[in-house]
Enzyme design. Structure first.
Site, PDB file in Angstrom:
ATOM      1  N   ASP A  91       0.836  -1.206   0.000  1.00 46.05           N
ATOM      2  CA  ASP A  91       0.000   0.000   0.000  1.00 46.05           C
ATOM      3  C   ASP A  91       0.873   1.259   0.000  1.00 46.05           C
ATOM      4  OD1 ASP A  91       0.851  -0.777   2.614  1.00 46.05           O
ATOM      5  OD2 ASP A  91      -0.608   0.567   3.525  1.00 46.05           O
ATOM      6  N   GLU A 151       0.247  -1.466   5.684  1.00 45.54           N
ATOM      7  CA  GLU A 151       1.299  -1.054   6.627  1.00 45.54           C
ATOM      8  C   GLU A 151       1.215   0.423   6.957  1.00 45.54           C
ATOM      9  OE1 GLU A 151       5.317   0.417   7.844  1.00 45.54           O
ATOM     10  OE2 GLU A 151       4.133   0.973   6.107  1.00 45.54           O
TER      11      GLU A 151
HETATM   12 ZN   LIG Z   1       6.901   2.154   3.670  1.00 40.67          ZN
END
Ligand SMILES: [Zn+2]
Length: 387
Positions: A91, A151
Site C-alpha cells: 500500500d 502497513e
Molecule cells: Zn513504507
C-alpha cells in the site's frame, strides 16, 4: 578466482540484464492507485506479485481482510528452520487519483510517482534478486516473502502484524525493502508508535440565550491537549503530537462534543507503559464541570529493536556492499515505524530500509534514484549468497 566469486559475477551480470524488466515492473506497480484505503487497488497489486512469485516456484497464500488490503505470503524451500524472511508492504499513503495526476516518470535519473520510493522500488529489487538467484538454483536457505497490504495505517483493520510475527518465528534473518536512505544508512532500530483519541462530551447551549448552562467539550480538550503535550520528553525518547482537533458545529452554540487525535513516538516500549496511566489520569480529570472524556487506542506499532545477531547481520550487509563496490551501509535508528518491528519481536535479527534509495517519501515530491534500484538488487543478491 573462487567459484563463489564467479557465481557472483554471473549473478550481477544477470541483474544488469534485467534492468529493462525492472523499470517496466516498477512502472506497473506505481501506476495503480493503492492507498491503504483502496482495498481493490492493493489487492490488485497483491495478485500481480503473487503471480510473479508463483512463476518463481513459491507456494503462496493471501490472508484476506474485509476492509484492509490482503497480506501476501510466499514460501520456497525449507522454511521450517534457518529460513530468510523478506518483508515489505504493497500500500501507499496516496489518495485515489494520484496516479492520474502524476504517473510514474523518470527525469534525470530520478523516478517519480506515488510510492515509487515507499516502497514499490523495494518490491522490484526483492522480486528481481529472487528471480535471478532461483534461476541459478539457489537453495541455500528457505525463503518466506511477507507483504502487507495496510502497513501505512499500521494494520488497524487487519491482523497482518500477527501474521508477520508468527511467520518470522525461527527465521535466521529478516530483510525489509522499505525506503532506502541516500546517506547509505540501513535501519536497525525504529521508534514505536501509539495513536490514541480523547473524545469529550459536554452540554450544548445557545450562546445568546443560555450560555451558562453550556459545558464546552472544546475547552475541556484544549486543557487536556496541553497536558498530553507536556508529557513529551525528548531526552528520554518519547514525544506526543496532538495533530488533529475536531469539535463543535457552529460558533453560536457551546460545543457538546470534541475529539483530539494524538500520535506518540517512543524509543522503548517501557516508556510507553510508563505514560499510559498518566494518559488515563488526564482523561479522568475534569476541567469543565459535568464533562466526560473517553480515551481510546487507535493504533499501536511496536518499536523495532536490535536483538542478538543484529550486529553480525549488519556486518554481513557491509561486507556484501564492499564486494559490490558500493558505499558502506551504516546502522541507523529512525522515527518512522515499519513491519520490521514484528520480526524483531519474534527475536529475528533484522535489517530494514534495503529498498531503492531516495527522499521525501509520503509527499508529492517523493523520488528515488534509479541507479540504486540496480545497485541495491546486486547488494541483496550478494547478501543472500553470503548468508
Ligand atoms: Zn513504507
Amino acid at each position: 578466482m573462487s567459484d563463489t566469486l564467479l557465481d557472483k559475477n554471473k549473478i550481477w551480470q544477470q541483474i544488469d540484464d534485467e534492468k529493462e524488466n525492472m523499470l517496466q515492473l516498477w512502472q506497473e506497480l506505481v501506476n495503480v492507485d493503492c492507498g491503504s484505503g483502496n482495498k481493490a487497488g492493493v489487492d490488485f497489486i497483491a495478485q500481480k506479485i503473487e503471480a510473479i512469485l508463483k512463476t518463481l516456484g513459491f507456494a503462496t497464500t493471501q490472508v484476506e481482510f474485509e476492509k484492509a488490503g490482503n497480506t501476501l505470503v510466499g514460501k520456497i524451500g525449507d522454511t521450517s528452520k534457518d529460513f530468510i524472511v523478506l518483508l515489505g508492504h504493497m500500500d501507499t499513503v496516496f489518495k485515489d487519483g494520484t496516479v492520474a495526476e502524476r504517473p510514474f516518470k523518470i527525469v534525470d535519473g530520478k523516478a517519480y510517482g506515488p510510492g515509487c520510493l515507499d516502497m514499490k522500488g523495494g518490491i522490484v529489487i526483492m522480486l528481481t534478486a529472487l528471480k535471478v538467484l532461483l534461476a541459478n538454483n539457489y537453495s541455500k536457505h528457505g525463503i518466506k516473502v511477507i507483504l502487507a497490504g495496510d502497513e501505512e495505517v499500521a494494520h488497524y483493520l487487519s491482523n497482518a502484524s500477527e501474521t508477520i510475527l508468527a511467520e518470522s518465528k525461527g527465521a535466521l534473518a529478516a530483510f525489509n525493502f522499505e525506503t532506502g536512505f541516500l546517506d547509505q544508512g540501513v535501519v536497525t532500530r525504529r521508534k514505536g508508535r501509539y495513536e490514541f483519541t480523547m473524545e469529550a462530551y459536554g452540554r450544548g447551549a445557545h450562546v445568546g440565550n443560555d450560555p451558562q448552562s453550556g459545558r464546552s467539550a472544546i475547552i475541556e480538550l484544549m486543557h487536556k491537549g496541553l497536558d498530553i503535550e507536556a508529557l513529551t520528553d525528548f531526552d528520554k525518547g518519547i514525544n506526543f503530537n496532538v495533530g488533529l482537533f475536531e469539535g463543535g458545529t457552529v460558533s453560536n452554540a457551546v460545543p457538546d462534543y470534541a475529539k483530539l487525535t494524538c500520535d506518540t513516538r517512543y524509543t522503548d516500549y517501557a516508556l510507553l507503559e510508563e505514560v499510559l496511566p498518566k494518559l488515563q489520569a488526564i482523561a479522568a480529570k475534569q476541567y469543565v464541570p459535568d464533562t466526560k472524556t473517553v480515551l481510546k487506542t487507535v493504533t499501536e506499532f511496536q518499536s523495532m529493536d536490535e536483538v542478538p545477531g543484529t550486529a553480525a547481520l549488519l556486518q554481513l550487509v557491509q561486507e556484501a556492499a564492499a564486494e559490490c563496490n558500493l558505499p558502506q551501509p551504516t546502522a541507523k535508528a529512525v522515527g518512522g515505524g515499519s513491519d520490521s518491528a514484528y520480526a524483531t519481536v519474534a527475536g529475528v535479527p533484522t535489517i530494514c530500509a534495503l529498498g531503492v534509495q531516495g527522499v521525501r517519501n509520503h509527499t508529492a515530491e517523493e523520488f528515488a534514484v534509479v541507479d540504486t534500484l540496480f545497485s541495491r538488487c546486486k547488494l541483496f543478491a550478494t547478501i543472500m549468497l553470503n548468508i
